[in-house]
Scaffold this motif. Structure first.
Motif, PDB file in Angstrom:
ATOM      1  N   ARG A  99      78.697  66.326 -49.205  1.00 29.80           N
ATOM      2  CA  ARG A  99      78.440  67.581 -48.481  1.00 29.80           C
ATOM      3  C   ARG A  99      77.551  68.454 -49.346  1.00 29.80           C
ATOM      4  O   ARG A  99      77.981  68.995 -50.360  1.00 29.80           O
ATOM      5  N   SER A 100      76.268  68.553 -48.976  1.00 26.66           N
ATOM      6  CA  SER A 100      75.306  69.285 -49.792  1.00 26.66           C
ATOM      7  C   SER A 100      75.676  70.756 -49.857  1.00 26.66           C
ATOM      8  O   SER A 100      76.434  71.277 -49.023  1.00 26.66           O
ATOM      9  N   VAL A 101      75.113  71.472 -50.833  1.00 24.92           N
ATOM     10  CA  VAL A 101      75.400  72.895 -50.961  1.00 24.92           C
ATOM     11  C   VAL A 101      74.871  73.671 -49.756  1.00 24.92           C
ATOM     12  O   VAL A 101      75.482  74.665 -49.331  1.00 24.92           O
ATOM     13  N   LEU A 102      73.770  73.214 -49.156  1.00 19.97           N
ATOM     14  CA  LEU A 102      73.272  73.880 -47.948  1.00 19.97           C
ATOM     15  C   LEU A 102      74.243  73.684 -46.793  1.00 19.97           C
ATOM     16  O   LEU A 102      74.505  74.609 -46.014  1.00 19.97           O
ATOM     17  N   ARG A 103      74.768  72.481 -46.660  1.00 23.20           N
ATOM     18  CA  ARG A 103      75.743  72.210 -45.607  1.00 23.20           C
ATOM     19  C   ARG A 103      77.004  73.037 -45.826  1.00 23.20           C
ATOM     20  O   ARG A 103      77.571  73.613 -44.898  1.00 23.20           O
ATOM     21  N   LEU A 104      77.456  73.087 -47.076  1.00 21.60           N
ATOM     22  CA  LEU A 104      78.624  73.892 -47.405  1.00 21.60           C
ATOM     23  C   LEU A 104      78.381  75.359 -47.077  1.00 21.60           C
ATOM     24  O   LEU A 104      79.249  76.039 -46.505  1.00 21.60           O
ATOM     25  N   SER A 105      77.201  75.855 -47.407  1.00 23.42           N
ATOM     26  CA  SER A 105      76.876  77.265 -47.146  1.00 23.42           C
ATOM     27  C   SER A 105      76.896  77.557 -45.655  1.00 23.42           C
ATOM     28  O   SER A 105      77.438  78.587 -45.222  1.00 23.42           O
ATOM     29  N   ARG A 106      76.319  76.670 -44.865  1.00 25.27           N
ATOM     30  CA  ARG A 106      76.323  76.867 -43.402  1.00 25.27           C
ATOM     31  C   ARG A 106      77.751  76.859 -42.871  1.00 25.27           C
ATOM     32  O   ARG A 106      78.125  77.671 -42.017  1.00 25.27           O
ATOM     33  N   ASP A 107      78.564  75.929 -43.374  1.00 24.07           N
ATOM     34  CA  ASP A 107      79.949  75.830 -42.901  1.00 24.07           C
ATOM     35  C   ASP A 107      80.742  77.083 -43.255  1.00 24.07           C
ATOM     36  O   ASP A 107      81.537  77.580 -42.444  1.00 24.07           O
ATOM     37  N   VAL A 108      80.549  77.598 -44.468  1.00 22.32           N
ATOM     38  CA  VAL A 108      81.262  78.805 -44.885  1.00 22.32           C
ATOM     39  C   VAL A 108      80.866  79.990 -44.016  1.00 22.32           C
ATOM     40  O   VAL A 108      81.717  80.759 -43.545  1.00 22.32           O
ATOM     41  N   LEU A 109      79.568  80.145 -43.764  1.00 27.20           N
ATOM     42  CA  LEU A 109      79.106  81.258 -42.931  1.00 27.20           C
ATOM     43  C   LEU A 109      79.593  81.119 -41.495  1.00 27.20           C
ATOM     44  O   LEU A 109      79.969  82.112 -40.853  1.00 27.20           O
ATOM     45  N   PHE A 152      77.514  86.738 -43.026  1.00 23.50           N
ATOM     46  CA  PHE A 152      77.741  87.476 -44.267  1.00 23.50           C
ATOM     47  C   PHE A 152      78.738  88.617 -44.075  1.00 23.50           C
ATOM     48  O   PHE A 152      79.564  88.889 -44.944  1.00 23.50           O
ATOM     49  N   ARG A 153      78.646  89.310 -42.937  1.00 28.42           N
ATOM     50  CA  ARG A 153      79.561  90.433 -42.728  1.00 28.42           C
ATOM     51  C   ARG A 153      81.007  89.953 -42.754  1.00 28.42           C
ATOM     52  O   ARG A 153      81.866  90.571 -43.394  1.00 28.42           O
ATOM     53  N   GLY A 154      81.273  88.856 -42.089  1.00 31.94           N
ATOM     54  CA  GLY A 154      82.626  88.325 -42.107  1.00 31.94           C
ATOM     55  C   GLY A 154      83.028  87.827 -43.475  1.00 31.94           C
ATOM     56  O   GLY A 154      84.177  88.014 -43.905  1.00 31.94           O
ATOM     57  N   LEU A 155      82.099  87.206 -44.185  1.00 30.66           N
ATOM     58  CA  LEU A 155      82.398  86.706 -45.527  1.00 30.66           C
ATOM     59  C   LEU A 155      82.773  87.849 -46.460  1.00 30.66           C
ATOM     60  O   LEU A 155      83.725  87.759 -47.238  1.00 30.66           O
ATOM     61  N   LEU A 156      82.045  88.950 -46.377  1.00 29.83           N
ATOM     62  CA  LEU A 156      82.325  90.095 -47.247  1.00 29.83           C
ATOM     63  C   LEU A 156      83.602  90.821 -46.845  1.00 29.83           C
ATOM     64  O   LEU A 156      84.171  91.559 -47.647  1.00 29.83           O
ATOM     65  N   ARG A 157      84.037  90.632 -45.597  1.00 27.90           N
ATOM     66  CA  ARG A 157      85.284  91.255 -45.144  1.00 27.90           C
ATOM     67  C   ARG A 157      86.515  90.486 -45.606  1.00 27.90           C
ATOM     68  O   ARG A 157      87.626  90.993 -45.539  1.00 27.90           O
ATOM     69  N   ARG A 214      86.950  96.479 -44.886  1.00 35.06           N
ATOM     70  CA  ARG A 214      88.384  96.751 -44.783  1.00 35.06           C
ATOM     71  C   ARG A 214      88.907  96.330 -43.405  1.00 35.06           C
ATOM     72  O   ARG A 214      88.335  96.677 -42.377  1.00 35.06           O
ATOM     73  N   ARG A 215      90.013  95.624 -43.392  1.00 37.89           N
ATOM     74  CA  ARG A 215      90.599  95.166 -42.134  1.00 37.89           C
ATOM     75  C   ARG A 215      91.610  96.163 -41.569  1.00 37.89           C
ATOM     76  O   ARG A 215      92.049  96.027 -40.436  1.00 37.89           O
ATOM     77  N   ALA A 216      92.000  97.143 -42.364  1.00 40.75           N
ATOM     78  CA  ALA A 216      92.872  98.211 -41.902  1.00 40.75           C
ATOM     79  C   ALA A 216      92.132  99.541 -42.040  1.00 40.75           C
ATOM     80  O   ALA A 216      91.245  99.681 -42.885  1.00 40.75           O
ATOM     81  N   ASN A 261      87.021 104.462 -41.703  1.00 33.72           N
ATOM     82  CA  ASN A 261      86.466 103.267 -41.072  1.00 33.72           C
ATOM     83  C   ASN A 261      87.188 102.945 -39.777  1.00 33.72           C
ATOM     84  O   ASN A 261      88.347 103.322 -39.576  1.00 33.72           O
ATOM     85  N   HIS A 262      86.474 102.254 -38.895  1.00 29.06           N
ATOM     86  CA  HIS A 262      87.051 101.717 -37.671  1.00 29.06           C
ATOM     87  C   HIS A 262      86.943 100.196 -37.746  1.00 29.06           C
ATOM     88  O   HIS A 262      85.856  99.646 -37.553  1.00 29.06           O
ATOM     89  N   PRO A 263      88.035  99.494 -38.056  1.00 28.17           N
ATOM     90  CA  PRO A 263      87.964  98.037 -38.146  1.00 28.17           C
ATOM     91  C   PRO A 263      87.492  97.364 -36.853  1.00 28.17           C
ATOM     92  O   PRO A 263      87.000  96.233 -36.894  1.00 28.17           O
ATOM     93  N   SER A 264      87.615  98.050 -35.731  1.00 24.85           N
ATOM     94  CA  SER A 264      87.127  97.498 -34.463  1.00 24.85           C
ATOM     95  C   SER A 264      85.618  97.347 -34.444  1.00 24.85           C
ATOM     96  O   SER A 264      85.059  96.605 -33.642  1.00 24.85           O
ATOM     97  N   GLY A 265      84.918  98.081 -35.329  1.00 20.29           N
ATOM     98  CA  GLY A 265      83.460  98.044 -35.366  1.00 20.29           C
ATOM     99  C   GLY A 265      82.811  99.206 -34.651  1.00 20.29           C
ATOM    100  O   GLY A 265      81.647  99.528 -34.897  1.00 20.29           O
ATOM    101  N   ARG A 266      83.527  99.866 -33.737  1.00 20.41           N
ATOM    102  CA  ARG A 266      82.964 101.007 -33.004  1.00 20.41           C
ATOM    103  C   ARG A 266      82.924 102.227 -33.915  1.00 20.41           C
ATOM    104  O   ARG A 266      83.865 102.488 -34.672  1.00 20.41           O
ATOM    105  N   THR A 267      81.843 102.985 -33.818  1.00 18.00           N
ATOM    106  CA  THR A 267      81.694 104.144 -34.706  1.00 18.00           C
ATOM    107  C   THR A 267      81.714 105.478 -33.964  1.00 18.00           C
ATOM    108  O   THR A 267      81.526 106.517 -34.593  1.00 18.00           O
ATOM    109  N   ASP A 268      81.938 105.466 -32.655  1.00 16.25           N
ATOM    110  CA  ASP A 268      81.981 106.735 -31.946  1.00 16.25           C
ATOM    111  C   ASP A 268      83.272 107.471 -32.293  1.00 16.25           C
ATOM    112  O   ASP A 268      84.360 106.891 -32.295  1.00 16.25           O
TER     113      ASP A 268
END
Length: 222
Positions: A39-49, A55-60, A118-120, A172-179
């Motif tokens: 499993r190449s590093v590119l394949r691994l990177s795609r699978d992780v993402l 990236f947003r999910g990875l950083l969360r 943040r998830r909360a 923060n709003h973990p739902s993603g909405r900023t209104d």
């Protein structure tokens, strides 16, 4: 990676064309460096993402949760966490050097980096000096997935301790909405009234979610 033509290898491509020319998986592959057997590093990177939702999910993902992603051993997890912390410190240092609203986009970028993961829900305060330079950014209250309770009295006490002249409120709003919700507006007004009693001005209240953080000042709510 060695089987790829030199000009398509992520590291060589970055050197030749710059980081913006690389796809997300290619950028991540540079950090991860190696793949797995078969499993190449590119394949691994795609699978992780794919598993994390980009990236947003990875950083969360909390540090502990990264350990559950196949292929992310201690060294790879350490590299990801180090890059994130480097970015946080770079933004924080920039905001401490001058009035925060001379770098309005840097404020938004820093808050997204710090709180979008943040998830909360939580409530934080940027404490500023008389020149509106950053003294500290502190997360004072932690809540649940959908709400948090913030107490003006505690914010006033901390502002006095830090000798702050002004503050910027953040949550923060973990739902993603900023209104802003009606409760957000009500809390902001309570904070303004309480802090005014000790001559501390509320400059803004940012809500962090997906995309750019919403500014209550820009929305005409302050």
């Amino acid at each position: 990676m060695a089987a790829l033509p030199p000009e398509t290898r992520p590291r060589e491509k970055l050197v030749a064309l710059g980081p913006s020319a690389l796809a997300d998986a290619e950028l991540l592959a540079i950090l991860l460096r190696t793949g797995l057997p078969g499993r190449s590093v590119l394949r691994l990177s795609r699978d992780v993402l794919d598993e994390c939702g980009g990236f947003r999910g990875l950083l969360r993902e909390p540090a502990a949760a990264l350990a559950g992603i196949k292929g992310l051993g201690p060294a790879k997890r350490a590299a990801l966490l180090a890059v994130l912390e480097i970015a946080r410190r770079a933004f924080r240092d920039a905001l401490a050097d001058g009035p925060v609203f001379e770098s309005a986009q840097a404020v938004r970028d820093y808050l997204r980096l710090e709180y979008d993961a943040r998830r909360a829900e939580c409530f934080a305060v940027m404490f500023l000096d008389t020149q509106h330079r950053l003294i500290a950014l502190e997360t004072l209250f932690h809540g649940t997935l959908s709400h948090t309770i913030a107490y003006p009295r505690e914010v006033v006490k901390r502002a006095l301790t830090l000798d702050a002249a002004a503050v910027v409120l953040v949550h923060n709003h973990p739902s993603g909405r900023t209104d802003p919700s009606p409760q957000d507006v009500q809390l902001t007004r309570a904070m303004i009234e309480s802090l005014a009693l000790v001559d501390v001005k509320v400059l803004d209240h940012f809500i962090v979610g997906a995309g750019q953080p919403a500014s209550m000042t820009d929305l005409g709510l302050l």
